[in-house]
Every structure is written in C-alpha cells, then in structure tokens.
Design a protein around this motif. Structure first.
Motif, PDB file in Angstrom:
ATOM      1  N   VAL A 112      -1.304   4.438  -3.533  1.00  0.00           N
ATOM      2  CA  VAL A 112      -0.153   4.097  -2.523  1.00  0.00           C
ATOM      3  C   VAL A 112      -0.709   3.324  -1.579  1.00  0.00           C
ATOM      4  O   VAL A 112      -0.120   2.128  -0.881  1.00  0.00           O
ATOM      5  N   VAL A 113      -1.789   3.935  -0.670  1.00  0.00           N
ATOM      6  CA  VAL A 113      -2.174   3.328   0.602  1.00  0.00           C
ATOM      7  C   VAL A 113      -3.000   2.129   0.434  1.00  0.00           C
ATOM      8  O   VAL A 113      -2.842   1.248   0.814  1.00  0.00           O
ATOM      9  N   ALA A 114      -3.592   2.102  -0.775  1.00  0.00           N
ATOM     10  CA  ALA A 114      -4.548   0.902  -1.182  1.00  0.00           C
ATOM     11  C   ALA A 114      -3.407  -0.240  -1.303  1.00  0.00           C
ATOM     12  O   ALA A 114      -3.631  -1.350  -0.730  1.00  0.00           O
ATOM     13  N   ASP A 115      -2.300   0.135  -1.900  1.00  0.00           N
ATOM     14  CA  ASP A 115      -1.178  -1.077  -2.497  1.00  0.00           C
ATOM     15  C   ASP A 115      -0.659  -1.515  -1.002  1.00  0.00           C
ATOM     16  O   ASP A 115      -0.444  -2.765  -1.049  1.00  0.00           O
ATOM     17  N   LEU A 116      -0.359  -0.461  -0.221  1.00  0.00           N
ATOM     18  CA  LEU A 116      -0.093  -1.026   1.240  1.00  0.00           C
ATOM     19  C   LEU A 116      -0.882  -1.921   1.828  1.00  0.00           C
ATOM     20  O   LEU A 116      -0.382  -2.661   2.529  1.00  0.00           O
ATOM     21  N   ALA A 117      -2.265  -1.561   1.917  1.00  0.00           N
ATOM     22  CA  ALA A 117      -2.978  -2.096   2.746  1.00  0.00           C
ATOM     23  C   ALA A 117      -3.155  -3.409   2.134  1.00  0.00           C
ATOM     24  O   ALA A 117      -3.263  -4.528   2.909  1.00  0.00           O
ATOM     25  N   GLN A 118      -3.129  -3.615   0.884  1.00  0.00           N
ATOM     26  CA  GLN A 118      -3.261  -4.919   0.332  1.00  0.00           C
ATOM     27  C   GLN A 118      -1.953  -6.031   0.465  1.00  0.00           C
ATOM     28  O   GLN A 118      -2.078  -7.080   0.900  1.00  0.00           O
ATOM     29  N   ARG A 119      -0.806  -5.294   0.481  1.00  0.00           N
ATOM     30  CA  ARG A 119       0.477  -6.035   0.932  1.00  0.00           C
ATOM     31  C   ARG A 119       0.245  -6.399   2.274  1.00  0.00           C
ATOM     32  O   ARG A 119       0.439  -7.455   2.621  1.00  0.00           O
ATOM     33  N   TRP A 120       0.027  -5.533   3.270  1.00  0.00           N
ATOM     34  CA  TRP A 120      -0.329  -5.678   4.776  1.00  0.00           C
ATOM     35  C   TRP A 120      -1.346  -6.957   4.948  1.00  0.00           C
ATOM     36  O   TRP A 120      -0.999  -7.681   5.836  1.00  0.00           O
ATOM     37  N   ILE A 121      -2.461  -6.904   4.260  1.00  0.00           N
ATOM     38  CA  ILE A 121      -3.425  -8.035   4.642  1.00  0.00           C
ATOM     39  C   ILE A 121      -2.754  -9.282   4.190  1.00  0.00           C
ATOM     40  O   ILE A 121      -3.060 -10.279   4.826  1.00  0.00           O
ATOM     41  N   THR A 122      -2.113  -9.293   2.951  1.00  0.00           N
ATOM     42  CA  THR A 122      -1.688 -10.530   2.580  1.00  0.00           C
ATOM     43  C   THR A 122      -0.552 -10.963   3.396  1.00  0.00           C
ATOM     44  O   THR A 122      -0.259 -12.164   3.699  1.00  0.00           O
ATOM     45  N   ALA A 123       0.455 -10.169   3.854  1.00  0.00           N
ATOM     46  CA  ALA A 123       1.336 -10.420   4.661  1.00  0.00           C
ATOM     47  C   ALA A 123       0.920 -10.923   6.153  1.00  0.00           C
ATOM     48  O   ALA A 123       1.781 -11.700   6.796  1.00  0.00           O
ATOM     49  N   THR A 124      -0.007 -10.485   6.674  1.00  0.00           N
ATOM     50  CA  THR A 124      -0.559 -10.737   8.043  1.00  0.00           C
ATOM     51  C   THR A 124      -1.765 -11.832   8.308  1.00  0.00           C
ATOM     52  O   THR A 124      -2.240 -12.018   9.276  1.00  0.00           O
ATOM     53  N   THR A 125      -2.337 -12.318   7.164  1.00  0.00           N
ATOM     54  CA  THR A 125      -3.605 -13.228   7.238  1.00  0.00           C
ATOM     55  C   THR A 125      -3.028 -14.691   6.818  1.00  0.00           C
ATOM     56  O   THR A 125      -2.058 -14.696   6.100  1.00  0.00           O
TER      57      THR A 125
END
Length: 125
Positions: A112-125
């Motif tokens: 779940v944390v890995a998926d959140l991290a991936q979504r965050w990176i995509t949303a903020t770069t």
C-alpha cells in the motif's frame, strides 16, 4: 546513486532494517522510472532528478515515509490535493507522513505504501 543506497543499507543498524529493505524494493518495483538515492541520511526516491519520497529512520524505532515536493513549501500548498483512500498519510503542511511503528505494521502496509509512493511521485514530478 544506487551504490550510495546499497552502501547505506549495508551499514544500516535499525530495528526494522528488514522492513526498510522490503519497502525500498516494493517502491522500486511499482514503476521502473523511479530513481533511488540517499537524501536526509536515508533512502530517497523520485523521478527526473527530483526527490519526492524519503524515508526518515532516525531517531527512533520506526519508519517514516515522507511525501514531499522539494525542500521549500510551494506556492500552491493550500490548494494542492492528493487523494489518500488508505488513511495512512498524516498531513503536515504540504508534506505527508506515513508512520510505520512496528515490523508487523510495516509488513502489512508495504505494498500500500509503495503504491502511494508511486502515485505521489507521478503527481508531483
């Protein structure tokens, strides 16, 4: 960069070291474009040279995963929105913090944390 992280993890003395290693591997597995390095004396992830997710491992006996958009608060901090259906993220200004206090909690939430991290990176770069 990768050598920095590998060396850092080889020397890491932390009660949740196995969970740190597993979480790092899970984050890297969700998206091959995610890069890795050491920032703030901990593993950090991002894309295109921009760090966006950084572990905080010291002090303490827990893992914190910091979701950030760089060193400074951005002008759009008040209006920036990131959906967290898990409820794991605690917001502090424009940063999100995921706190994993025990090995079982970290094991249970790794993907779940890995998926959140991936979504965050995509949303903020």
């Amino acid at each position: 960069m990768a050598e920095n992280v590998d060396r850092y993890l080889a020397e890491l003395e932390h009660p949740l070291r196995a969970q740190v290693v597993a979480l790092r591997a899970a984050i890297l597995a969700v998206d091959p474009r995610i890069t890795k390095d050491v920032k703030w004396n901990a593993p950090s992830f991002g894309r295109a040279g921009e760090h966006r997710v950084t572990f905080r491992l010291h002090p303490g006996r827990r893992i914190q995963v910091i979701l950030h958009r760089g060193a400074a608060v951005r002008a759009d901090a008040a209006t920036f929105v990131f959906d967290d259906p898990t409820g794991l993220i605690e917001w502090r200004g424009d940063r999100g913090i995921i706190a994993l206090s025990t090995a079982s909690e970290a094991d249970r939430h790794t993907q779940v944390v890995a998926d959140l991290a991936q979504r965050w990176i995509t949303a903020t770069t």
